[in-house]
Motif scaffolding. Structure first.
Motif, mmCIF file in Angstrom:
data_model
loop_
_atom_site.group_PDB
_atom_site.id
_atom_site.type_symbol
_atom_site.label_atom_id
_atom_site.label_comp_id
_atom_site.label_asym_id
_atom_site.label_seq_id
_atom_site.Cartn_x
_atom_site.Cartn_y
_atom_site.Cartn_z
ATOM 1 N N ALA A 138 0.829 -1.206 0.000
ATOM 2 C CA ALA A 138 0.000 0.000 0.000
ATOM 3 C C ALA A 138 0.865 1.259 0.000
ATOM 4 O O ALA A 138 0.583 2.216 -0.710
ATOM 5 C CB ALA A 138 -0.930 -0.004 1.212
ATOM 6 N N LYS A 139 1.952 1.250 0.774
ATOM 7 C CA LYS A 139 2.859 2.393 0.813
ATOM 8 C C LYS A 139 3.523 2.609 -0.541
ATOM 9 O O LYS A 139 3.681 3.744 -0.991
ATOM 10 C CB LYS A 139 3.925 2.205 1.886
ATOM 11 N N GLN A 140 3.918 1.533 -1.194
ATOM 12 C CA GLN A 140 4.543 1.645 -2.515
ATOM 13 C C GLN A 140 3.559 2.193 -3.545
ATOM 14 O O GLN A 140 3.918 3.035 -4.361
ATOM 15 C CB GLN A 140 5.094 0.291 -2.959
ATOM 16 N N ALA A 141 2.318 1.744 -3.485
ATOM 17 C CA ALA A 141 1.293 2.234 -4.410
ATOM 18 C C ALA A 141 1.005 3.712 -4.157
ATOM 19 O O ALA A 141 0.890 4.503 -5.095
ATOM 20 C CB ALA A 141 0.016 1.424 -4.270
ATOM 21 N N ALA A 142 0.914 4.101 -2.886
ATOM 22 C CA ALA A 142 0.668 5.500 -2.542
ATOM 23 C C ALA A 142 1.828 6.379 -2.990
ATOM 24 O O ALA A 142 1.619 7.470 -3.532
ATOM 25 C CB ALA A 142 0.446 5.640 -1.036
ATOM 26 N N SER A 143 3.040 5.920 -2.786
ATOM 27 C CA SER A 143 4.222 6.671 -3.192
ATOM 28 C C SER A 143 4.246 6.873 -4.704
ATOM 29 O O SER A 143 4.534 7.973 -5.189
ATOM 30 C CB SER A 143 5.476 5.938 -2.734
ATOM 31 N N ALA A 144 3.917 5.837 -5.449
ATOM 32 C CA ALA A 144 3.880 5.942 -6.910
ATOM 33 C C ALA A 144 2.790 6.916 -7.352
ATOM 34 O O ALA A 144 2.997 7.730 -8.252
ATOM 35 C CB ALA A 144 3.649 4.570 -7.533
ATOM 36 N N PHE A 145 1.624 6.860 -6.701
ATOM 37 C CA PHE A 145 0.531 7.777 -7.038
ATOM 38 C C PHE A 145 0.924 9.225 -6.777
ATOM 39 O O PHE A 145 0.702 10.103 -7.616
ATOM 40 C CB PHE A 145 -0.724 7.427 -6.240
ATOM 41 N N GLN B 83 -1.138 20.240 -7.423
ATOM 42 C CA GLN B 83 -0.587 21.091 -6.384
ATOM 43 C C GLN B 83 -0.472 20.354 -5.045
ATOM 44 O O GLN B 83 0.415 20.610 -4.258
ATOM 45 C CB GLN B 83 -1.469 22.337 -6.192
ATOM 46 N N ARG B 84 -1.404 19.450 -4.797
ATOM 47 C CA ARG B 84 -1.416 18.766 -3.502
ATOM 48 C C ARG B 84 -1.795 17.307 -3.708
ATOM 49 O O ARG B 84 -2.769 16.992 -4.372
ATOM 50 C CB ARG B 84 -2.425 19.455 -2.576
ATOM 51 N N ALA B 85 -1.006 16.416 -3.165
ATOM 52 C CA ALA B 85 -1.308 14.984 -3.196
ATOM 53 C C ALA B 85 -0.752 14.363 -1.917
ATOM 54 O O ALA B 85 0.440 14.381 -1.685
ATOM 55 C CB ALA B 85 -0.705 14.323 -4.423
ATOM 56 N N LYS B 86 -1.646 13.844 -1.082
ATOM 57 C CA LYS B 86 -1.229 13.295 0.212
ATOM 58 C C LYS B 86 -2.047 12.040 0.512
ATOM 59 O O LYS B 86 -3.238 11.996 0.259
ATOM 60 C CB LYS B 86 -1.466 14.348 1.294
ATOM 61 N N PHE B 87 -1.392 11.028 1.041
ATOM 62 C CA PHE B 87 -2.033 9.787 1.470
ATOM 63 C C PHE B 87 -1.858 9.640 2.967
ATOM 64 O O PHE B 87 -0.824 10.005 3.520
ATOM 65 C CB PHE B 87 -1.350 8.577 0.819
ATOM 66 N N GLU B 88 -2.851 9.054 3.600
ATOM 67 C CA GLU B 88 -2.733 8.681 5.005
ATOM 68 C C GLU B 88 -3.262 7.260 5.137
ATOM 69 O O GLU B 88 -4.414 6.993 4.809
ATOM 70 C CB GLU B 88 -3.550 9.638 5.879
ATOM 71 N N ILE B 89 -2.405 6.352 5.575
ATOM 72 C CA ILE B 89 -2.790 4.956 5.743
ATOM 73 C C ILE B 89 -3.010 4.710 7.234
ATOM 74 O O ILE B 89 -2.095 4.839 8.038
ATOM 75 C CB ILE B 89 -1.710 4.003 5.196
ATOM 76 N N LYS B 90 -4.251 4.390 7.587
ATOM 77 C CA LYS B 90 -4.626 4.165 8.990
ATOM 78 C C LYS B 90 -4.237 2.746 9.411
ATOM 79 O O LYS B 90 -4.122 1.851 8.584
ATOM 80 C CB LYS B 90 -6.139 4.350 9.159
ATOM 81 N N PRO B 91 -4.041 2.526 10.707
ATOM 82 C CA PRO B 91 -3.689 1.183 11.205
ATOM 83 C C PRO B 91 -4.740 0.115 10.872
ATOM 84 O O PRO B 91 -4.408 -1.051 10.731
ATOM 85 C CB PRO B 91 -3.580 1.372 12.717
ATOM 86 N N ASP B 92 -6.002 0.530 10.715
ATOM 87 C CA ASP B 92 -7.042 -0.447 10.394
ATOM 88 C C ASP B 92 -7.089 -0.800 8.909
ATOM 89 O O ASP B 92 -7.915 -1.591 8.469
ATOM 90 C CB ASP B 92 -8.416 0.045 10.853
ATOM 91 N N GLY B 93 -6.186 -0.197 8.111
ATOM 92 C CA GLY B 93 -6.113 -0.505 6.695
ATOM 93 C C GLY B 93 -6.820 0.492 5.799
ATOM 94 O O GLY B 93 -6.682 0.440 4.583
ATOM 95 N N SER B 94 -7.587 1.414 6.383
ATOM 96 C CA SER B 94 -8.261 2.405 5.559
ATOM 97 C C SER B 94 -7.262 3.444 5.057
ATOM 98 O O SER B 94 -6.215 3.666 5.667
ATOM 99 C CB SER B 94 -9.392 3.078 6.341
ATOM 100 N N VAL B 95 -7.587 4.059 3.940
ATOM 101 C CA VAL B 95 -6.696 5.018 3.300
ATOM 102 C C VAL B 95 -7.447 6.324 3.062
ATOM 103 O O VAL B 95 -8.577 6.309 2.571
ATOM 104 C CB VAL B 95 -6.168 4.473 1.958
ATOM 105 N N ILE B 96 -6.813 7.449 3.388
ATOM 106 C CA ILE B 96 -7.373 8.767 3.117
ATOM 107 C C ILE B 96 -6.501 9.423 2.053
ATOM 108 O O ILE B 96 -5.279 9.477 2.193
ATOM 109 C CB ILE B 96 -7.407 9.634 4.387
#
Length: 63
Positions: A10-17, A27-40
């Motif tokens: 998931a981190k690799q996919a978010a980093s690529a995105f 201008q802005r692109a940010k991911f937040e991966i929660k401990p329960d597996g959800s992604v913002i």
């Protein structure tokens, strides 16, 4: 060879995105991966405007 965990994938996919979004001019692109597996995802084509909502009485500059 070691098997990558789901969180690592998931981190690799978010980093690529994020990398691709910035190269595309976002201008802005940010991911937040929660401990329960959800992604913002917070992505936008325009920069956020600064909030200048304050009153002169809030400044408290002294006399």
């Amino acid at each position: 060879m070691t098997k990558a965990s789901m969180q690592t994938k998931a981190k690799q996919a978010a980093s690529a995105f994020i990398r691709e979004a910035r190269e595309a001019g976002w201008q802005r692109a940010k991911f937040e991966i929660k401990p329960d597996g959800s992604v913002i995802v917070d992505a936008n084509m325009v920069a956020p405007e600064a909030a200048d909502d304050f009153l002169n009485s809030d400044l408290r500059m002294g006399e």
